[in-house]
Scaffold this motif. Sequence first.
Motif, PDB file in Angstrom:
ATOM      1  N   PHE A  53       0.923  -1.337  -0.148  1.00 22.08           N
ATOM      2  CA  PHE A  53       0.009  -0.068  -0.179  1.00 22.08           C
ATOM      3  C   PHE A  53       0.971   1.296   0.024  1.00 22.08           C
ATOM      4  N   GLY A  54       1.799   1.206   0.836  1.00 23.13           N
ATOM      5  CA  GLY A  54       2.705   2.354   0.777  1.00 23.13           C
ATOM      6  C   GLY A  54       3.530   2.744  -0.429  1.00 23.13           C
ATOM      7  N   GLN A  55       3.889   1.500  -0.979  1.00 21.53           N
ATOM      8  CA  GLN A  55       4.144   1.761  -2.554  1.00 21.53           C
ATOM      9  C   GLN A  55       3.261   2.131  -3.687  1.00 21.53           C
ATOM     10  N   TYR A  56       2.221   1.909  -3.259  1.00 18.56           N
ATOM     11  CA  TYR A  56       1.114   2.365  -4.282  1.00 18.56           C
ATOM     12  C   TYR A  56       1.050   3.832  -3.904  1.00 18.56           C
ATOM     13  N   TYR A  89       0.280  -2.593  -7.023  1.00 17.14           N
ATOM     14  CA  TYR A  89       0.655  -2.787  -5.714  1.00 17.14           C
ATOM     15  C   TYR A  89      -0.477  -2.599  -4.714  1.00 17.14           C
ATOM     16  N   LEU A  90      -1.846  -1.943  -5.106  1.00 16.89           N
ATOM     17  CA  LEU A  90      -3.051  -1.556  -4.518  1.00 16.89           C
ATOM     18  C   LEU A  90      -3.612  -3.234  -4.287  1.00 16.89           C
ATOM     19  N   SER A  91      -3.593  -3.641  -5.575  1.00 17.54           N
ATOM     20  CA  SER A  91      -4.177  -5.052  -5.622  1.00 17.54           C
ATOM     21  C   SER A  91      -3.501  -6.135  -4.825  1.00 17.54           C
ATOM     22  N   GLU A  92      -2.041  -5.973  -4.661  1.00 18.39           N
ATOM     23  CA  GLU A  92      -1.368  -7.087  -3.759  1.00 18.39           C
ATOM     24  C   GLU A  92      -1.532  -6.804  -2.382  1.00 18.39           C
ATOM     25  N   SER A  93      -1.736  -5.449  -2.189  1.00 21.67           N
ATOM     26  CA  SER A  93      -2.355  -5.251  -0.690  1.00 21.67           C
ATOM     27  C   SER A  93      -3.618  -5.566  -0.375  1.00 21.67           C
ATOM     28  N   ASN A 146     -19.928 -13.361  -4.980  1.00 20.33           N
ATOM     29  CA  ASN A 146     -18.820 -13.085  -3.965  1.00 20.33           C
ATOM     30  C   ASN A 146     -17.692 -13.618  -4.610  1.00 20.33           C
ATOM     31  N   ILE A 147     -17.767 -14.095  -5.969  1.00 19.15           N
ATOM     32  CA  ILE A 147     -16.592 -14.529  -6.404  1.00 19.15           C
ATOM     33  C   ILE A 147     -15.613 -13.427  -7.152  1.00 19.15           C
ATOM     34  N   LEU A 148     -14.311 -13.434  -6.386  1.00 15.86           N
ATOM     35  CA  LEU A 148     -13.314 -12.157  -7.054  1.00 15.86           C
ATOM     36  C   LEU A 148     -12.142 -12.762  -7.249  1.00 15.86           C
ATOM     37  N   ASN A 149     -11.643 -12.574  -8.436  1.00 14.87           N
ATOM     38  CA  ASN A 149     -10.221 -12.497  -8.883  1.00 14.87           C
ATOM     39  C   ASN A 149      -9.749 -11.385  -9.101  1.00 14.87           C
ATOM     40  N   HIS A 150      -9.465 -10.496  -7.973  1.00 15.90           N
ATOM     41  CA  HIS A 150      -8.921  -9.082  -8.021  1.00 15.90           C
ATOM     42  C   HIS A 150      -7.930  -8.806  -8.709  1.00 15.90           C
ATOM     43  N   SER A 151      -6.829  -9.668  -8.698  1.00 24.01           N
ATOM     44  CA  SER A 151      -5.394  -9.390  -9.244  1.00 24.01           C
ATOM     45  C   SER A 151      -5.811  -9.311 -10.648  1.00 24.01           C
TER      46      SER A 151
END
Length: 655
Positions: free
Chosen positions: A88-91, A99-103, A279-284
């Motif tokens: 998040f800091g790197q985002y 980076y936000l996605s990985e957070s 509820n299915i989420l593949n956010h990356s």
Amino acid sequence: MKMAQQSSGIPLIEVYLSLVDKADKKFSKIRDLPLYERTRFDTYFYKVFKVYTELWKFQQENRQKLVEAGLKRWEIGEIASRIAQLYFGQYMRTSEASYLSESYVFYDAILTREYFKEGLSQELNLAHKQLRFLARFISVCLLLNRREMVHQLVNHIKMLLDECKRSFQDANFREWKLVIQEIVKFLKADTPFLNLRPLRYSLVLDPHPDTLQQVSSHNPKRNLRLRDAILCSYHPNEVKFSELTLDTYRMLQSLEWEPSGSFYQSGSSTSQNGSTKSNILNHSQEISDPTLPHNPRKAILYRPSTSHFMAVLATACDDLPSDGVLFIYLSGKGGQAFSSPSVAGSRLGSESNVKSLQYNSTLDATLMGGGQSDSSGQVKELSSNSHLDAIHIGSRGNDGSNFIYPSDLLPFTRKPLFMIIDSESSASFKASLCLSEFHIDIILCGTEKGEPAAMLLSPRSSPPAATGEWSWPTHGSLFTNFLTAPIQAFCLLLGFFDIQKVFFFFFYRFTFLSSKQILEGFLKQRKAHHETIYQDVYEDANKLLSSSLNDWGLTLATSGALDSVWSQIFCDPFLRRLLLRFVFCRAVLTLYAPTHNKAEFIPQCLPRLPDTVDPISPMVQSVVLQIANVFSAANNFIFLENVVQPHKSSHNAQE
């Protein structure tokens, strides 16, 4: 690492503790680094991340043995939380959506695996860790527009707080009550038009950058791109969560790319409270879109001191590439610092000296001709508003360290600037900076001449809404709303604050039932049916506006009369969209009956735009008339007698 440990005979738990200690030291150091000095710390970020990656893999590979040696589940959660904070800091430093996605992925894992649940009711420190984790996760979900998850987290934090009060009766949880109040207020203010259209730039809904019309000019200047942005907002009692104000939240999104199609793939089936049906989420996969350009970097400032604001601005200017333009969003209450005249302030000389120089320079320019009478009028306007010649950006008192004056920005006009000033003091920025090309060499005394700044200036007074309910502390800035979600702002101006109110309005307009029958019929309608009817109307207005803005952009690009300050940034999709939405905002507030032709309610821009997009232009007025007719609200505006509603065009409805 594993082979070395086995050959040396060092116990696993000692290797693990050594890695934890190493990671903690590096994390503490990077946490204290300023977010605005982005590229300077990229190397260190990767070093810290490398240590945490090593630590995470080590505990995964040796989980069972480490648990047997005394490893707690909350300690695993703490590592995951640190990694999420790093991302998040790197985002925040780079604005890279990945980076936000990985957070999000790491925070979601902590929640679903309940790392902090074990021993929660016995250890106060562990309870605070869980509360902090939930608050950080909420911030990430807000930026990703994951409202279903935000509502889940809010409920979770409420239940956890109740449990903590029962378990730790002597502890003080007042600050967490304030956190809950903040997020509830934030969601209430931002929910009414949620997920009807993304605030981010969408290649599905907005024109592709490659298709934007080039500006026709005999002597075109370089094409500049938005590379860096500074977003600073502070108003007493404004809607915010943590250090993210509602206005900054909206502006931040308007300067980012919407992952192609993901808004409608994952968020189109949203209810009024933002909850999704799936509820299915593949956010990356959703947020990481390799086809999109990089987002402009952004620095988010909340209640900074003047020195801190100037340090961030200087760093951004120093890092700006030759083809870049720096975006500055400055929102705050107008005011004037109360300080002794003998005490030097943080700005370039006293504001009175600046005004004197402006007046003298303008007078000289006027005497020499060249049509500078408008500039002289701008100085008179500044004099009449001298009590509001600065923007209050801090809450630490009324001295100069909490105010930004127009002259504070003059040294940075060596770089191309695109500024949005949202304040009652906006007129002072007009009178000061628009004359910079005449007197900057005098003020800066021998330094090189700066570039004219592009400025969008808010009205000096907030327009009254139709119902009288609109207010800055409740709904944020209407001007910023127009620039980020123009149809939403149009509805707010007319007094439509939620879907039910708009639906009731249309139901009332198009039926002849009594008030009791209207209410009964309204209550019998299914909730989904309400939303479908309103969303269709709202989307019709959005398509109409998008098509019209696209037409206005084509008109400006081919007019040959567009000032070079605008023409050099007109091919940047973010800045172009903001400028065209400003034209719409200015037209609406000029034609709106309660503010009709009242200067204090009309936004301004510098340099001037061609007359073809003036509010009195039949082309512009016809668009406002069409959109007003969509909402059956034409009687709220005053149009020219010869303005007629044109036939629907067949071209694509793109902005």
